[in-house]
Motif scaffolding. Structure first.
Motif, PDB file in Angstrom:
ATOM      1  N   ASP A  63     -14.055 -13.836   1.168  1.00 50.17           N
ATOM      2  CA  ASP A  63     -15.050 -14.592   1.916  1.00 50.17           C
ATOM      3  C   ASP A  63     -15.780 -13.669   2.876  1.00 50.17           C
ATOM      4  OD1 ASP A  63     -14.472 -16.967   0.653  1.00 50.17           O
ATOM      5  OD2 ASP A  63     -12.963 -17.543   2.121  1.00 50.17           O
ATOM      6  N   ASP A  64     -17.091 -13.807   2.905  1.00 40.67           N
ATOM      7  CA  ASP A  64     -17.925 -12.998   3.786  1.00 40.67           C
ATOM      8  C   ASP A  64     -18.141 -13.754   5.083  1.00 40.67           C
ATOM      9  OD1 ASP A  64     -19.818 -11.481   5.056  1.00 40.67           O
ATOM     10  OD2 ASP A  64     -21.153 -11.322   3.326  1.00 40.67           O
ATOM     11  N   PRO A  65     -17.597 -13.243   6.176  1.00 39.37           N
ATOM     12  CA  PRO A  65     -17.714 -13.973   7.443  1.00 39.37           C
ATOM     13  C   PRO A  65     -19.141 -14.005   7.995  1.00 39.37           C
ATOM     14  CG  PRO A  65     -16.684 -11.841   7.810  1.00 39.37           C
ATOM     15  CD  PRO A  65     -16.843 -12.007   6.324  1.00 39.37           C
ATOM     16  N   THR A  66     -20.032 -13.169   7.446  1.00 40.11           N
ATOM     17  CA  THR A  66     -21.408 -13.163   7.947  1.00 40.11           C
ATOM     18  C   THR A  66     -22.253 -14.269   7.334  1.00 40.11           C
ATOM     19  OG1 THR A  66     -22.198 -11.617   6.266  1.00 40.11           O
ATOM     20  CG2 THR A  66     -21.306 -10.666   8.301  1.00 40.11           C
ATOM     21  N   ILE A  67     -21.724 -14.928   6.301  1.00 41.78           N
ATOM     22  CA  ILE A  67     -22.457 -16.016   5.672  1.00 41.78           C
ATOM     23  C   ILE A  67     -22.022 -17.331   6.309  1.00 41.78           C
ATOM     24  CG2 ILE A  67     -22.814 -17.300   3.536  1.00 41.78           C
ATOM     25  CD1 ILE A  67     -22.540 -14.713   2.027  1.00 41.78           C
ATOM     26  N   SER A  68     -22.980 -18.007   6.864  1.00 43.93           N
ATOM     27  CA  SER A  68     -22.676 -19.295   7.476  1.00 43.93           C
ATOM     28  C   SER A  68     -23.253 -20.401   6.618  1.00 43.93           C
ATOM     29  CB  SER A  68     -23.259 -19.375   8.885  1.00 43.93           C
ATOM     30  OG  SER A  68     -24.664 -19.289   8.814  1.00 43.93           O
ATOM     31  N   SER A  70     -25.072 -23.301   6.992  1.00 42.88           N
ATOM     32  CA  SER A  70     -25.876 -24.152   7.862  1.00 42.88           C
ATOM     33  C   SER A  70     -26.412 -25.321   7.048  1.00 42.88           C
ATOM     34  CB  SER A  70     -27.005 -23.343   8.486  1.00 42.88           C
ATOM     35  OG  SER A  70     -27.797 -22.770   7.475  1.00 42.88           O
ATOM     36  N   PRO A  71     -26.803 -26.394   7.714  1.00 42.71           N
ATOM     37  CA  PRO A  71     -27.333 -27.555   6.977  1.00 42.71           C
ATOM     38  C   PRO A  71     -28.529 -27.158   6.103  1.00 42.71           C
ATOM     39  CG  PRO A  71     -26.983 -28.098   9.285  1.00 42.71           C
ATOM     40  CD  PRO A  71     -26.749 -26.612   9.148  1.00 42.71           C
ATOM     41  N   GLY A  72     -28.496 -27.567   4.867  1.00 40.39           N
ATOM     42  CA  GLY A  72     -29.586 -27.292   3.945  1.00 40.39           C
ATOM     43  C   GLY A  72     -29.481 -25.942   3.247  1.00 40.39           C
ATOM     44  N   ALA A  73     -28.480 -25.136   3.603  1.00 39.86           N
ATOM     45  CA  ALA A  73     -28.306 -23.823   2.968  1.00 39.86           C
ATOM     46  C   ALA A  73     -26.935 -23.774   2.316  1.00 39.86           C
ATOM     47  CB  ALA A  73     -28.439 -22.707   3.993  1.00 39.86           C
ATOM     48  N   SER A  74     -26.904 -23.377   1.078  1.00 38.55           N
ATOM     49  CA  SER A  74     -25.647 -23.286   0.347  1.00 38.55           C
ATOM     50  C   SER A  74     -25.026 -21.907   0.539  1.00 38.55           C
ATOM     51  CB  SER A  74     -25.896 -23.535  -1.141  1.00 38.55           C
ATOM     52  OG  SER A  74     -24.757 -23.190  -1.890  1.00 38.55           O
ATOM     53  N   ALA A  75     -23.765 -21.884   0.921  1.00 39.27           N
ATOM     54  CA  ALA A  75     -23.063 -20.607   1.089  1.00 39.27           C
ATOM     55  C   ALA A  75     -22.988 -19.865  -0.237  1.00 39.27           C
ATOM     56  CB  ALA A  75     -21.668 -20.842   1.660  1.00 39.27           C
ATOM     57  N   ASN A  76     -22.861 -20.602  -1.339  1.00 37.64           N
ATOM     58  CA  ASN A  76     -22.791 -19.950  -2.646  1.00 37.64           C
ATOM     59  C   ASN A  76     -24.108 -19.265  -3.005  1.00 37.64           C
ATOM     60  OD1 ASN A  76     -20.147 -20.667  -3.093  1.00 37.64           O
ATOM     61  ND2 ASN A  76     -20.670 -22.559  -4.174  1.00 37.64           N
ATOM     62  N   VAL A  77     -25.225 -19.889  -2.681  1.00 33.68           N
ATOM     63  CA  VAL A  77     -26.532 -19.290  -2.950  1.00 33.68           C
ATOM     64  C   VAL A  77     -26.703 -18.039  -2.086  1.00 33.68           C
ATOM     65  CG1 VAL A  77     -29.027 -19.616  -2.784  1.00 33.68           C
ATOM     66  CG2 VAL A  77     -27.584 -21.434  -3.716  1.00 33.68           C
ATOM     67  N   GLN A  78     -26.328 -18.138  -0.818  1.00 32.21           N
ATOM     68  CA  GLN A  78     -26.421 -16.983   0.073  1.00 32.21           C
ATOM     69  C   GLN A  78     -25.532 -15.845  -0.424  1.00 32.21           C
ATOM     70  OE1 GLN A  78     -25.507 -18.258   4.040  1.00 32.21           O
ATOM     71  NE2 GLN A  78     -27.312 -19.577   4.194  1.00 32.21           N
ATOM     72  N   ARG A  79     -24.342 -16.193  -0.847  1.00 26.33           N
ATOM     73  CA  ARG A  79     -23.410 -15.177  -1.357  1.00 26.33           C
ATOM     74  C   ARG A  79     -23.959 -14.513  -2.621  1.00 26.33           C
ATOM     75  NH1 ARG A  79     -17.097 -15.527  -1.380  1.00 26.33           N
ATOM     76  NH2 ARG A  79     -16.615 -13.700  -2.606  1.00 26.33           N
ATOM     77  N   GLY A  80     -24.513 -15.319  -3.524  1.00 28.05           N
ATOM     78  CA  GLY A  80     -25.099 -14.779  -4.742  1.00 28.05           C
ATOM     79  C   GLY A  80     -26.261 -13.854  -4.452  1.00 28.05           C
ATOM     80  N   ALA A  81     -27.124 -14.262  -3.525  1.00 29.33           N
ATOM     81  CA  ALA A  81     -28.266 -13.423  -3.158  1.00 29.33           C
ATOM     82  C   ALA A  81     -27.802 -12.118  -2.537  1.00 29.33           C
ATOM     83  CB  ALA A  81     -29.169 -14.187  -2.178  1.00 29.33           C
ATOM     84  N   THR A  82     -26.781 -12.186  -1.706  1.00 29.93           N
ATOM     85  CA  THR A  82     -26.241 -10.975  -1.077  1.00 29.93           C
ATOM     86  C   THR A  82     -25.659 -10.035  -2.130  1.00 29.93           C
ATOM     87  OG1 THR A  82     -25.731 -12.234   0.918  1.00 29.93           O
ATOM     88  CG2 THR A  82     -24.591 -10.140   0.640  1.00 29.93           C
ATOM     89  N   MET A  83     -24.951 -10.597  -3.113  1.00 28.71           N
ATOM     90  CA  MET A  83     -24.357  -9.764  -4.171  1.00 28.71           C
ATOM     91  C   MET A  83     -25.444  -9.124  -5.036  1.00 28.71           C
ATOM     92  SD  MET A  83     -21.119 -12.164  -5.200  1.00 28.71           S
ATOM     93  CE  MET A  83     -20.927 -11.375  -6.771  1.00 28.71           C
ATOM     94  N   LEU A  84     -26.486  -9.880  -5.363  1.00 29.13           N
ATOM     95  CA  LEU A  84     -27.586  -9.319  -6.160  1.00 29.13           C
ATOM     96  C   LEU A  84     -28.301  -8.205  -5.405  1.00 29.13           C
ATOM     97  CD1 LEU A  84     -29.127 -12.532  -7.759  1.00 29.13           C
ATOM     98  CD2 LEU A  84     -27.934 -10.675  -8.941  1.00 29.13           C
ATOM     99  N   PHE A  85     -28.550  -8.417  -4.139  1.00 33.76           N
ATOM    100  CA  PHE A  85     -29.226  -7.404  -3.333  1.00 33.76           C
ATOM    101  C   PHE A  85     -28.384  -6.128  -3.260  1.00 33.76           C
ATOM    102  CE2 PHE A  85     -30.152  -5.390   0.776  1.00 33.76           C
ATOM    103  CZ  PHE A  85     -31.505  -5.153   0.606  1.00 33.76           C
ATOM    104  N   ALA A  86     -27.091  -6.278  -2.989  1.00 37.69           N
ATOM    105  CA  ALA A  86     -26.211  -5.106  -2.902  1.00 37.69           C
ATOM    106  C   ALA A  86     -26.101  -4.399  -4.248  1.00 37.69           C
ATOM    107  CB  ALA A  86     -24.826  -5.525  -2.402  1.00 37.69           C
TER     108      ALA A  86
END
Length: 100
Positions: A63-68, A70-86
């Motif tokens: 789990d990435d503690p920097t991903i929060s 927040s309402p309207g934002a999916s942690a899975n989408v944020q995590r996927g975007a972070t993995m693609l960028f990296a």
């Protein structure tokens, strides 16, 4: 007897393969990895089996503690975007030869 013959021929065959790989690197892949084309085509595109994300037993996600979430934002989408960028940043290092 066949094993002895195979062992006897191995150094010659290995030297020939090494020379072919060097020629291929110099002629076809001067600006890239000689393995990249094979890896992309044979390793991923030709095989039609599902490919799981965790293909290496030595690579896992925590789990990435920097991903929060927040309402309207999916942690899975944020995590996927972070993995693609990296992954894109890592690929750039590999392709440009800047990977230490």
């Amino acid at each position: 007897e066949a094993l002895k013959e195979a062992c006897r021929r191995f150094p010659e065959q290995a030297a020939e393969l090494h020379e072919r790989l060097l020629r291929r690197r110099n002629e076809e892949f001067a600006d890239s990895s000689w393995l990249q084309k094979w890896w992309n085509q044979a390793g991923y595109l030709q095989v039609r089996d599902p490919l799981v994300v965790n293909v290496s037993y030595f690579f896992s996600f925590v789990d990435d503690p920097t991903i929060s979430s927040s309402p309207g934002a999916s942690a899975n989408v944020q995590r996927g975007a972070t993995m693609l960028f990296a992954s894109a940043q890592f690929r750039k290092l590999v392709v440009t030869g800047q990977l230490p």
